[in-house]
Design a protein around this motif. Structure first.
Motif, PDB file in Angstrom:
ATOM      1  N   TYR A 214      -7.978 -21.261 -30.560  1.00  0.00           N
ATOM      2  CA  TYR A 214      -8.993 -20.400 -29.961  1.00  0.00           C
ATOM      3  C   TYR A 214      -8.813 -18.938 -30.358  1.00  0.00           C
ATOM      4  O   TYR A 214      -9.761 -18.163 -30.300  1.00  0.00           O
ATOM      5  CB  TYR A 214      -8.870 -20.467 -28.424  1.00  0.00           C
ATOM      6  CG  TYR A 214      -9.896 -21.338 -27.761  1.00  0.00           C
ATOM      7  CD1 TYR A 214     -10.017 -22.671 -28.089  1.00  0.00           C
ATOM      8  CD2 TYR A 214     -10.733 -20.810 -26.787  1.00  0.00           C
ATOM      9  CE1 TYR A 214     -10.952 -23.478 -27.448  1.00  0.00           C
ATOM     10  CE2 TYR A 214     -11.665 -21.609 -26.152  1.00  0.00           C
ATOM     11  CZ  TYR A 214     -11.766 -22.942 -26.487  1.00  0.00           C
ATOM     12  OH  TYR A 214     -12.688 -23.721 -25.853  1.00  0.00           O
ATOM     13  N   TYR A 218     -11.521 -15.954 -30.509  1.00  0.00           N
ATOM     14  CA  TYR A 218     -11.431 -15.018 -29.395  1.00  0.00           C
ATOM     15  C   TYR A 218     -11.366 -13.579 -29.904  1.00  0.00           C
ATOM     16  O   TYR A 218     -12.108 -12.703 -29.442  1.00  0.00           O
ATOM     17  CB  TYR A 218     -10.199 -15.325 -28.526  1.00  0.00           C
ATOM     18  CG  TYR A 218     -10.024 -14.280 -27.454  1.00  0.00           C
ATOM     19  CD1 TYR A 218     -10.745 -14.356 -26.275  1.00  0.00           C
ATOM     20  CD2 TYR A 218      -9.204 -13.183 -27.658  1.00  0.00           C
ATOM     21  CE1 TYR A 218     -10.644 -13.365 -25.321  1.00  0.00           C
ATOM     22  CE2 TYR A 218      -9.100 -12.188 -26.718  1.00  0.00           C
ATOM     23  CZ  TYR A 218      -9.818 -12.276 -25.545  1.00  0.00           C
ATOM     24  OH  TYR A 218      -9.730 -11.281 -24.610  1.00  0.00           O
ATOM     25  N   TYR A 266     -15.594 -15.371 -24.692  1.00  0.00           N
ATOM     26  CA  TYR A 266     -14.218 -15.834 -24.504  1.00  0.00           C
ATOM     27  C   TYR A 266     -14.231 -17.296 -24.090  1.00  0.00           C
ATOM     28  O   TYR A 266     -13.507 -18.136 -24.589  1.00  0.00           O
ATOM     29  CB  TYR A 266     -13.558 -14.950 -23.453  1.00  0.00           C
ATOM     30  CG  TYR A 266     -12.209 -15.397 -22.950  1.00  0.00           C
ATOM     31  CD1 TYR A 266     -11.326 -16.112 -23.756  1.00  0.00           C
ATOM     32  CD2 TYR A 266     -11.797 -15.066 -21.660  1.00  0.00           C
ATOM     33  CE1 TYR A 266     -10.083 -16.492 -23.280  1.00  0.00           C
ATOM     34  CE2 TYR A 266     -10.561 -15.433 -21.183  1.00  0.00           C
ATOM     35  CZ  TYR A 266      -9.710 -16.158 -21.996  1.00  0.00           C
ATOM     36  OH  TYR A 266      -8.486 -16.523 -21.524  1.00  0.00           O
ATOM     37  N   PRO A 269     -16.305 -19.543 -27.466  1.00  0.00           N
ATOM     38  CA  PRO A 269     -16.316 -18.772 -28.705  1.00  0.00           C
ATOM     39  C   PRO A 269     -17.325 -19.302 -29.715  1.00  0.00           C
ATOM     40  O   PRO A 269     -17.901 -18.540 -30.477  1.00  0.00           O
ATOM     41  CB  PRO A 269     -14.887 -18.903 -29.238  1.00  0.00           C
ATOM     42  CG  PRO A 269     -14.152 -19.761 -28.314  1.00  0.00           C
ATOM     43  CD  PRO A 269     -14.978 -20.055 -27.124  1.00  0.00           C
TER      44      PRO A 269
END
Ligand code: COA
Ligand code: NAP
Length: 281
Positions: A214, A218, A266, A269
């Protein structure tokens, strides 16, 4: 091009000279960084957590690297008796408390439907009840010193965060406690504020909560295009503890490179990516 800035020298080195800081969670991560920063600016520190070996090692390391004095005590912030004893030891050692940093916390990713009753309760007890316990135990000393409290919060609860229903709820409570204590204890000269960090690299928090896959997505969604550093949070703590923040109380300061503004990015994404492609950005 200007020479690179020495980020340990943003504030005058005697900014917190003569002050004593009590820091929960001060043996690791962000709050160890805050302890180091307060020491670099002249404060004596007391660092507290459950694991005495961890805080003792951290205290030795910080004293060796920075100089000054750091005293380690063990306490589980969920246990008022533990907390009272640790605070008494701190006061016996250094004569008072001027600054309290409530940083102890627990968090892990878990879907709410699989979260045990005790898992939810545990995180609320560490983050929220722990913050109250330590604030209350330090209150008489902060009243005497006209001191200041800094609660380490988060931005999780601004939009809600999946897989962190427990910690989001706890930090929402912490922010509300910051305001309530600021109102009640302001007339005693005690300032109460919060710092809400975004994800900070090289911490347990990020290791546990932001899956490696992620992180790239992010970071693209953070306006400042990077993760935070422990030092970013240290600076806010030194400022809030200093005379420069004399008129600041009851506020929560987000230190996250603008990331909270993109809360949905967030959480999702790929939706940000799709939006970028669709807008040819
Ligand atoms: N997923 C789901 N449930 C979890 C979990 C996880 N990763 N980790 C712990 N739990 C549950 C436990 O199963 C237990 O519930 P149960 O009794 O119903 O089984 C409950 O949470 C309490 O766990 P326990 O390990 O007994 O608590 P503890 O008081 O020893 O430790 C924690 C507290 C769980 C928060 C632990 O992770 C910790 O010490 N964290 C400190 C460091 C940290 O979290 N840093 C990040 C700060 S942002
Ligand atoms: P960390 O290193 O795991 O710090 C948590 C600390 O809390 C540890 O030192 C731990 O020590 C202590 N602690 C946990 N439970 C405790 C208890 N019951 N009693 C006393 N101490 C306890 O994590 P971090 O990532 O640096 O996080 C520090 C703070 O910043 C937390 O408040 C967190 O919510 C906040 N934050 C972090 C991030 C991030 O990206 N890392 C982002 C937003 C907010 P022991 O195990 O020895 O008790």
């Amino acid at each position: 091009m200007a020479a690179p800035v020495d980020t340990t020298k943003v504030f005058l080195p005697d900014t917190l000279k003569g002050k004593v800081a009590f820091i929960t969670g001060g043996g690791s991560g962000i709050c160890k960084g805050i302890a180091e920063a307060l020491m670099r600016h002249g404060a004596k520190t007391v660092i507290a957590s459950r694991n005495l070996e961890r805080v003792t090692k951290a205290a030795e390391e910080m004293t060796k690297n920075i100089g000054g004095e750091c005293f380690a005590v063990s306490a589980d912030v969920r246990n008022p008796e533990d907390v009272e004893k640790a605070v008494a030891k701190a006061v016996e050692k250094f004569g008072g408390i001027d600054i309290l940093i409530n940083g102890a916390a627990g968090n892990f990713l878990v879907p709410a439907e699989n979260m045990s009753y005790n898992a939810f309760r545990t995180v609320i007890e560490i983050d929220l009840i722990g913050t109250f316990n330590v604030s209350k135990a330090c209150f008489p000393h902060l009243k005497k010193s006209k001191g200041s409290i800094i609660n380490i919060s988060a931005t999780l609860h601004y939009n809600g965060t999946p897989l962190q229903a427990h910690a989001s709820s706890a930090k929402a409570g912490v922010d509300t406690l910051t305001k309530g204590l600021a109102l009640e204890w302001g007339p005693y000269g005690i300032r109460v504020n919060g710092i809400a960090p975004g994800p900070i690299s090289e911490t347990t928090g990020i290791d546990r909560l932001l899956p490696k896959d992620y992180i790239k997505g992010y970071v693209r969604a953070v306006p400042m295009q990077r993760l935070g550093k422990i030092r970013d949070i240290e600076h806010m703590a030194v400022f809030l503890a200093s005379q420069g923040a004399n008129w600041i109380s009851g506020s929560n300061f987000v230190v996250d490179g603008g990331a909270w503004l993109t809360g949905n990015a967030y959480q999702y994404p790929d939706s940000m990516e799709r939006m970028r492609k669709a807008s040819k950005l």
